[in-house]
Design a protein around this motif. Structure first.
Motif, PDB file in Angstrom:
ATOM      1  N   LEU A  52     103.712  33.582  72.851  1.00 30.23           N
ATOM      2  CA  LEU A  52     102.773  32.779  72.063  1.00 30.23           C
ATOM      3  C   LEU A  52     103.532  31.861  71.099  1.00 30.23           C
ATOM      4  N   ALA A  65      97.089  22.103  67.701  1.00 30.93           N
ATOM      5  CA  ALA A  65      98.219  21.259  67.295  1.00 30.93           C
ATOM      6  C   ALA A  65      98.487  20.193  68.351  1.00 30.93           C
ATOM      7  N   ARG A  66      97.980  20.424  69.564  1.00 29.47           N
ATOM      8  CA  ARG A  66      98.186  19.471  70.652  1.00 29.47           C
ATOM      9  C   ARG A  66      97.047  18.474  70.776  1.00 29.47           C
ATOM     10  N   LEU A 106     101.560  27.189  61.026  1.00 28.84           N
ATOM     11  CA  LEU A 106     101.995  27.386  62.410  1.00 28.84           C
ATOM     12  C   LEU A 106     103.505  27.212  62.524  1.00 28.84           C
ATOM     13  N   TYR A 140     105.033  28.925  72.857  1.00 31.20           N
ATOM     14  CA  TYR A 140     104.047  27.878  73.141  1.00 31.20           C
ATOM     15  C   TYR A 140     103.979  26.827  72.033  1.00 31.20           C
ATOM     16  N   SER A 141     104.381  27.203  70.821  1.00 31.83           N
ATOM     17  CA  SER A 141     104.358  26.261  69.694  1.00 31.83           C
ATOM     18  C   SER A 141     105.752  25.934  69.182  1.00 31.83           C
ATOM     19  N   GLY A 170      97.889  26.753  67.884  1.00 34.64           N
ATOM     20  CA  GLY A 170      98.831  26.205  68.851  1.00 34.64           C
ATOM     21  C   GLY A 170      98.172  25.236  69.814  1.00 34.64           C
ATOM     22  N   LEU A 171      96.927  25.540  70.159  1.00 29.29           N
ATOM     23  CA  LEU A 171      96.177  24.632  71.044  1.00 29.29           C
ATOM     24  C   LEU A 171      95.724  23.397  70.277  1.00 29.29           C
ATOM     25  N   PHE A 205      96.818  31.966  65.489  1.00 31.23           N
ATOM     26  CA  PHE A 205      97.954  31.108  65.826  1.00 31.23           C
ATOM     27  C   PHE A 205      97.858  30.583  67.252  1.00 31.23           C
ATOM     28  N   ALA A 206      97.205  31.344  68.112  1.00 31.17           N
ATOM     29  CA  ALA A 206      96.977  30.857  69.469  1.00 31.17           C
ATOM     30  C   ALA A 206      96.058  29.629  69.417  1.00 31.17           C
ATOM     31  N   TRP A 259     107.815  23.733  69.872  1.00 30.38           N
ATOM     32  CA  TRP A 259     108.146  22.319  69.696  1.00 30.38           C
ATOM     33  C   TRP A 259     108.019  21.905  68.230  1.00 30.38           C
ATOM     34  N   LEU A 260     107.416  22.778  67.408  1.00 34.61           N
ATOM     35  CA  LEU A 260     107.303  22.517  65.963  1.00 34.61           C
ATOM     36  C   LEU A 260     108.457  23.132  65.178  1.00 34.61           C
TER      37      LEU A 260
END
Lengths: 204, 204
Positions: A109, B23-24, B90, A112-113, B20-21, B16-17, A115-116
Motif C-alpha cells: 500500500l 492523490a492521483r 500521505l 502505491y504512493s 493514495g487513490l 491512506f489507501a 512517488w510522493l
DNA sequence: TGCTATTATGTCAATCTTGACATATATATC
DNA sequence: GATATATATGTCAAGATTGACATAATAGCA
C-alpha cells in the motif's frame, strides 16, 4: 470466516487453527499461543486474549474438552483435547471450498504512493524489508532442512501431520523468497535511478 | 493500523489507501470502490460500507474535501479531492516504518490439517486454487505488458504514480506466481502419492 | 524481603471488517 | 406500466482482532 453448520454450531478460522493444533497433541491455552507463533505463525496468528475465549466457545460446542492439570513448579493449567466431534468438524472443513480473501499488505500500500516519497527514504524502507524477509527465509529453510533430515519418510505420507507441517512451511519459504525478491527488485530500481541522478543532477 | 499523529488526528490504512487513490485523481466514493477493486485490489480492499464513513472521517480531519456534482443521466455524486494536509499526511506516512503483520491465509491453514483429508478431495482443492492463481497471474501479466508498452518512459521515474502502480502490480505478479507454484507443488505431491497407491494398493 | 521473569488464565474497550438493510435516480428492456 | 440493472450514498449489527488491564503461582536473585 465462521462456517455455517447444521443448526447453531459454528467454528471460525481461529477455531480450526486451534483444532488443527489439538488434533496433533493435547495443549494448554498458553502452549497453543506459543505453537501459534511457531508452527502456524507463518499463515495465522492470535493473541492470548483471543485464544482463551475461543477455547471456551469450542468447549461449549463440544469440539474440545479440558482437564485441569496441577503442577508443582508452575501455576496449574487446563490441558485441552480435541473431541471426536471436533475431529469430525475439522476433517469436514479441511477440503471445503475457500473463498480467497484479499491479502492486505501495508508495505505494498505504501509502494502505491511512493512517488510522493524521498527516494533515499523509500530505498531505506524496502531495503529493510528485504533484509527482514531474507532473514525469515533463512530461518524457514533451516527448519525445512531439519524436517527433511529428521522426518524424511513421513514427508511422503499424505496422512502424516508432518507432511502437512512441511507443506505449510514450503508456502512460507516460497512467500518469503518472493517477497524478498520483490523488495530487492524495487530497491534496485530506486538505487539505479539515484545513481543516475548523482551522475547527472540536471535530469533528477 | 491507525497512525498516531500530533494531537488527535489519525488516519488508518484504509484512509491512506483512499488518499493514495485521491492523490492521483478526484473520485467519488462509488468510483473509489471500483478503483479499490482494480488498481489496489491486489493488496487492499474495502466494501462501500467501509469507504463512505471513512471518507467522512477524512473530511472531518481535513484530509479531503468534496464537491457535489449534479448529473443528468445518473444520480448526483460527491467528488472528493485530497487537500494539502492530506497530501502531507500521505507523504509522511509512505516511508514511515511498517511493522509486518501476519498474513492470514485460510488455504494454508487447511493445508496444515490436510493429513485428515481424503487425498482426492485435497487434490481437487489445491488444483482449483492453482488454476485460480494462474488465472490471476495471466491477467496481471497482461496488464503489466500493457503498462510497459503504454507507459514505457514513466516506469523509470520514481516520482511518477505510474511507476508506483507498476511496482505494486509486480508484487501481485510475483505473489500469484509463487502461490500457483506452491499449489502445483502440493497437488503434484498428492497425485504422485495417489498414483503409487493405485499401482500398489497394499501400501496405501 | 523485595524485585523480576516465566508460566498461566482471564476480561474488556476500541477498532476493523463484513454483509445486510435501506433509499433514490436514470436507463434499458419486456 | 413493470421490471431489472447500474449508479450513487448511506447506516448498522455481528463478528474478528488488537492491545491493554488484571490476577496469581513459582523460581531465581540480590
Amino acid at each position: 470466516m465462521r462456517q455455517e453448520r447444521s443448526g447453531k454450531l459454528s467454528v471460525n478460522s481461529l477455531g480450526f487453527a486451534l483444532l488443527g493444533l489439538l488434533a496433533r497433541e493435547r495443549l494448554s491455552g498458553y502452549d497453543l499461543k506459543r505453537r501459534m507463533g511457531r508452527e502456524v505463525g507463518n499463515f495465522w496468528s492470535a493473541s492470548h486474549g483471543q485464544i482463551y475465549p475461543e477455547l471456551a466457545r469450542l468447549e461449549g460446542d463440544g469440539m474440545v474438552s479440558h482437564e485441569l492439570v496441577e503442577q508443582r513448579d508452575r501455576p496449574d493449567k487446563k490441558v485441552y483435547e480435541i473431541t471426536p466431534a471436533g475431529l469430525a468438524a475439522l476433517g469436514e472443513w479441511v477440503t471445503a471450498p475457500v473463498e480467497p480473501r484479499v491479502t492486505r499488505d501495508e508495505l505494498v500500500l505504501k509502494a502505491y504512493s511512493m512517488w510522493l516519497a524521498k527516494p533515499e527514504e523509500a530505498l531505506a524502507l524496502f531495503g529493510e524489508h528485504e533484509r527482514l524477509h531474507e532473514e525469515r527465509l533463512a530461518r524457514y529453510e533451516e527448519i525445512g532442512a531439519w524436517m527433511e533430515a529428521e522426518w524424511g519418510d513421513d514427508l511422503d505420507r499424505l496422512d502424516s501431520p508432518r507432511f502437512a507441517s512441511y507443506a505449510t512451511l514450503m508456502r512460507g519459504i516460497m512467500h518469503e523468497r518472493g517477497y524478498a525478491e520483490w523488495c530487492r527488485w524495487l530497491a534496485g530500481r530506486i538505487s539505479a535511478r539515484l545513481e543516475r541522478r548523482e551522475r547527472a543532477p540536471e535530469n533528477g
